[in-house]
Scaffold this active site. Sequence first.
Site, PDB file in Angstrom:
ATOM      1  N   THR A   1       1.023  -1.224   0.064  1.00 51.32           N
ATOM      2  CA  THR A   1      -0.019  -0.205  -0.018  1.00 51.32           C
ATOM      3  C   THR A   1       0.801   1.281  -0.085  1.00 51.32           C
ATOM      4  O   THR A   1       0.360   2.293  -0.658  1.00 51.32           O
ATOM      5  CB  THR A   1      -0.933  -0.078   1.141  1.00 51.32           C
ATOM      6  OG1 THR A   1      -0.294  -0.273   2.475  1.00 51.32           O
ATOM      7  CG2 THR A   1      -1.897  -1.213   0.981  1.00 51.32           C
TER       8      THR A   1
ATOM      9  N   TYR B   1     -12.655  -0.409   4.077  1.00 51.20           N
ATOM     10  CA  TYR B   1     -13.979   0.446   4.111  1.00 51.20           C
ATOM     11  C   TYR B   1     -14.912  -0.682   4.340  1.00 51.20           C
ATOM     12  O   TYR B   1     -15.988  -0.141   5.102  1.00 51.20           O
ATOM     13  CB  TYR B   1     -14.092   1.135   2.605  1.00 51.20           C
ATOM     14  CG  TYR B   1     -15.010   1.908   2.578  1.00 51.20           C
ATOM     15  CD1 TYR B   1     -15.402   3.118   3.013  1.00 51.20           C
ATOM     16  CD2 TYR B   1     -16.447   1.338   1.815  1.00 51.20           C
ATOM     17  CE1 TYR B   1     -16.478   3.701   2.925  1.00 51.20           C
ATOM     18  CE2 TYR B   1     -17.503   2.042   1.841  1.00 51.20           C
ATOM     19  CZ  TYR B   1     -17.508   3.479   2.406  1.00 51.20           C
ATOM     20  OH  TYR B   1     -18.753   4.134   2.410  1.00 51.20           O
TER      21      TYR B   1
ATOM     22  N   TYR C   1      -2.247  -9.014   6.073  1.00 52.61           N
ATOM     23  CA  TYR C   1      -1.617  -7.550   6.446  1.00 52.61           C
ATOM     24  C   TYR C   1      -2.801  -7.123   7.216  1.00 52.61           C
ATOM     25  O   TYR C   1      -3.967  -6.706   6.806  1.00 52.61           O
ATOM     26  CB  TYR C   1      -1.422  -6.841   5.262  1.00 52.61           C
ATOM     27  CG  TYR C   1      -0.876  -5.665   5.574  1.00 52.61           C
ATOM     28  CD1 TYR C   1      -0.415  -4.978   6.866  1.00 52.61           C
ATOM     29  CD2 TYR C   1      -0.840  -4.687   4.701  1.00 52.61           C
ATOM     30  CE1 TYR C   1       0.086  -3.857   7.261  1.00 52.61           C
ATOM     31  CE2 TYR C   1      -0.623  -3.396   4.801  1.00 52.61           C
ATOM     32  CZ  TYR C   1       0.077  -2.963   5.941  1.00 52.61           C
ATOM     33  OH  TYR C   1       0.139  -1.704   6.165  1.00 52.61           O
TER      34      TYR C   1
ATOM     35  N   ARG D   1      -6.190   1.830   9.138  1.00 53.15           N
ATOM     36  CA  ARG D   1      -6.363   2.260   7.689  1.00 53.15           C
ATOM     37  C   ARG D   1      -7.297   1.608   7.018  1.00 53.15           C
ATOM     38  O   ARG D   1      -8.107   2.163   6.177  1.00 53.15           O
ATOM     39  CB  ARG D   1      -4.989   2.005   6.839  1.00 53.15           C
ATOM     40  CG  ARG D   1      -3.994   2.960   7.253  1.00 53.15           C
ATOM     41  CD  ARG D   1      -2.716   2.844   6.213  1.00 53.15           C
ATOM     42  NE  ARG D   1      -1.706   3.638   6.811  1.00 53.15           N
ATOM     43  CZ  ARG D   1      -1.408   4.759   6.356  1.00 53.15           C
ATOM     44  NH1 ARG D   1      -2.086   5.294   5.213  1.00 53.15           N
ATOM     45  NH2 ARG D   1      -0.409   5.751   6.543  1.00 53.15           N
TER      46      ARG D   1
ATOM     47  N   LYS E   1       1.645  -9.562   8.519  1.00 55.92           N
ATOM     48  CA  LYS E   1       2.118  -8.217   8.908  1.00 55.92           C
ATOM     49  C   LYS E   1       1.230  -7.550   9.796  1.00 55.92           C
ATOM     50  O   LYS E   1       0.046  -7.415   9.470  1.00 55.92           O
ATOM     51  CB  LYS E   1       2.460  -7.331   7.492  1.00 55.92           C
ATOM     52  CG  LYS E   1       2.892  -6.112   7.795  1.00 55.92           C
ATOM     53  CD  LYS E   1       3.100  -5.429   6.385  1.00 55.92           C
ATOM     54  CE  LYS E   1       3.564  -3.974   6.819  1.00 55.92           C
ATOM     55  NZ  LYS E   1       3.511  -3.174   5.459  1.00 55.92           N
TER      56      LYS E   1
ATOM     57  N   ILE F   1       8.321  -5.092   7.685  1.00 49.76           N
ATOM     58  CA  ILE F   1       8.154  -4.758   6.677  1.00 49.76           C
ATOM     59  C   ILE F   1       7.999  -3.159   6.748  1.00 49.76           C
ATOM     60  O   ILE F   1       7.042  -2.665   7.307  1.00 49.76           O
ATOM     61  CB  ILE F   1       7.097  -5.432   5.933  1.00 49.76           C
ATOM     62  CG1 ILE F   1       7.289  -6.604   5.690  1.00 49.76           C
ATOM     63  CG2 ILE F   1       6.742  -4.444   4.621  1.00 49.76           C
ATOM     64  CD1 ILE F   1       6.132  -7.535   5.070  1.00 49.76           C
TER      65      ILE F   1
END
Length: 291
Positions: free
Chosen positions: A46, A109, A135, A140, A164, A206
Amino acid sequence: MNELQGAGVALVTPFNTDGSIDFESLGNLIDFQINEGMNYLVSLGTTGETATLSTDEKKQVWKFTSEKVNGRIPLVAGIGGNNTIEVVDQVKNFDIPGYCAILSVSPYYNKPTQEGIYQHYKAIATASALPIILYNVPGRTGSNMSPATTIRLAKEFNNIVATKEASGSFAQFNEILRDKPEGFLLISGDDPVTLPMIAIGAAGIISVVGNAYPKEVSTLTKLALEGNYQEARNYHNRLLAITDMCFAEGNPCGVKYILQQKGIGTDYVRLPLVPIGTSLQEKIKAEMQNF
């Protein structure tokens, strides 16, 4: 997945000032990461502004990155989204050589239930010829993947090999480490907590900040994994201020500005992101001098 031990970096996507992809700068960035000790690279996570790239542009970046790396270090491809059918199709048709795994962000979302998140990753795992890294970044995506869901996926699908984690919850990290199957990796997804996460059993990071400071991030990670926490703390403390500044006005705006100052690409970001303001630029310049 020994390839995923240590320090990885989620590469930014350099752009020219007209908004086109700057492949020359991307090549320079890749060489910079490898020469400064990064263990593996993530292409189009991202941080690579993937939401603003077309399908053709993504293929071009993945192909260019694979050819530029040329087997020097492992590569991970970022393929994720909130349309499961589309993500599955992209994963199923991913045929670019040189990649050892796929990093896939939890759906954003839509705010799916835990069962929805499970079914999303089940569909991806079933379709993928490559190992999958989960992830979780609830700040976010708008929803948290619970430890129970992570462990359920890790136990039921042999090709789901790591997560992650960027939830910021050490209670969550502890639960994953306690209940995970052998060989399943917990990877830090948040630069400031890399050191304490490794101390409790994480396999590495990461990183975003590693784009600009690969030597410092890779050295911190190596020292921590070796149990040399005193020396690792020196790097940890050194990176704290610049890390905060990198995220102060959006990711990857800050880190792109630092790279520009280092002669790698421009600070151009695609809308709806915009370059960082003058005040933050001056703060970053001052902090860069401390390095």
